[in-house]
Design an enzyme around this catalytic site. Structure first.
Site, PDB file in Angstrom:
ATOM      1  N   THR A 189       0.850  -1.188   0.000  1.00 30.58           N
ATOM      2  CA  THR A 189       0.000   0.000   0.000  1.00 30.58           C
ATOM      3  C   THR A 189       0.885   1.236   0.000  1.00 30.58           C
ATOM      4  OG1 THR A 189      -1.904   1.036   1.104  1.00 30.58           O
ATOM      5  CG2 THR A 189      -0.278   0.012   2.547  1.00 30.58           C
ATOM      6  N   ASN A 190       0.346   2.409   0.287  1.00 31.37           N
ATOM      7  CA  ASN A 190       1.161   3.625   0.331  1.00 31.37           C
ATOM      8  C   ASN A 190       0.689   4.531   1.455  1.00 31.37           C
ATOM      9  OD1 ASN A 190      -0.863   5.609  -0.729  1.00 31.37           O
ATOM     10  ND2 ASN A 190      -0.818   4.216  -2.479  1.00 31.37           N
ATOM     11  N   ARG A 191       1.336   5.677   1.604  1.00 30.86           N
ATOM     12  CA  ARG A 191       1.125   6.509   2.781  1.00 30.86           C
ATOM     13  C   ARG A 191      -0.016   7.522   2.656  1.00 30.86           C
ATOM     14  NH1 ARG A 191       4.898   6.220   6.607  1.00 30.86           N
ATOM     15  NH2 ARG A 191       6.935   5.329   6.136  1.00 30.86           N
TER      16      ARG A 191
END
Ligand code: C5P
Length: 222
Positions: free
Chosen positions: A29-31
Site C-alpha cells: 500500500t502507500n502513505r
C-alpha cells in the site's frame, strides 16, 4: 456559512490508498491518509451535493450524509467508480492508486522456511481509474466533469499540465508531494485549458471549499 454552489449535483470521489494483496495476510500500500479526499467529500456535502465516496483503507470517520463505499484494490476501486460514475455529474479522483499489483495473489500465507530462498514478487500494472472514467461515454458526452490530482516533487507546472492532457480531463489539481501525505494543510495549483492558478497554503478543509467553488464555476451550464 457555505454557499450551496453544488445544490442538486451528484459527486463521486475516490480517496485514500489502495491495498494490493500478496497473500491472505500481506499486501502493498502507500502513505496516503485520505484526508484531502475526505475533506472534499465533506465540503461537497455541505455545498449541497449528493456525495459518494469510494475509499481505500483509511483511519478516518465517514463525513456526515456521505455515502461511503469501501474497497481495497485498484481493480475494486475501478469497478465501483465505473458503476457509480454513470449517474454522477462530477468525478474527483484523489485516491493514491497503487501503480502496480503483485501478478499473483497467493492463496495461502507464504511461509518462511529454513534454508529456502526469499520469495520474488512479480508485478503487473494497475488500471488508471481516472483515465478510464475520462474515456467513458458519460464523460465523453459532457455529462460528467472529471477532476484529477497530481503530486509532483518538482517541475509542478510542466508535469501537471502534461498530465492533465494525457489523462484527457478538463481540470487537474497539483500539489508538491509526497510531503502533503498525512498533513492537515496543503497548497493547491489548479490547471485548466486557460492556464493555472494557485490556491495558497490553507487547511485541506478550506482548500476543499475553494476547489469546489472553482469546479462549480467551470461546470457546463444546462
Ligand atoms: O499518474 P498519476 O498517478 O500521477 O495521476 C494522479 C491522478 O490520477 C490522481 O487523480 C489519481 O487519483 C488518478 N489515478 C487513478 N488511477 C491510477 C493512477 C492514478 O485514478 N491507477
Amino acid at each position: 456559512f457555505t454557499p450551496k454552489v453544488l445544490a442538486g449535483k451528484r459527486i463521486l470521489i475516490t480517496a485514500g490508498p489502495t491495498f494490493e494483496a500478496i497473500d491472505p495476510v500481506r499486501g502493498i500500500t502507500n502513505r496516503s491518509s485520505g484526508k484531502m479526499g475526505y475533506a472534499i467529500a465533506q465540503a461537497a456535502q455541505e455545498a449541497g451535493a449528493q456525495v459518494t465516496l469510494i475509499s481505500g483503507p483509511v483511519a478516518l470517520p465517514t463525513p456526515r450524509n456521505v455515502q461511503r463505499l469501501d474497497v481495497q484494490s485498484a481493480q475494486q476501486m475501478l469497478d465501483a467508480a465505473l458503476t457509480q460514475s454513470t449517474t454522477a455529474d462530477i468525478f474527483i479522483a484523489t485516491a493514491a492508486v497503487a501503480d502496480w499489483r503483485p501478478a499473483q495473489i497467493a492463496e495461502h500465507k507464504i511461509k518462511k522456511a529454513e534454508g529456502e530462498s526469499t520469495p520474488q514478487l512479480n508485478f503487473v500494472e494497475n488500471p488508471d481509474i481516472l483515465a478510464s472514467i475520462a474515456r467513458s461515454t458519460t464523460a465523453q458526452s459532457g455529462r460528467l466533469y472529471c477532476v484529477g490530482f497530481a503530486a509532483e516533487s518538482d517541475n509542478l507546472v510542466e508535469f501537471a499540465s502534461a498530465k492533465r492532457k494525457r489523462k484527457g480531463i478538463p481540470l487537474l489539481v497539483g500539489n508538491i508531494g509526497p510531503n502533503t501525505f498525512g498533513q492537515d494543510d496543503n497548497i493547491l495549483t489548479i490547471f485548466d485549458d486557460s492556464g493555472h492558478v494557485e490556491l495558497p497554503r490553507a487547511s485541506k478543509r478550506e482548500l476543499a471549499k475553494q476547489l469546489l467553488q472553482e469546479i462549480a464555476k467551470r461546470l457546463p451550464k444546462n
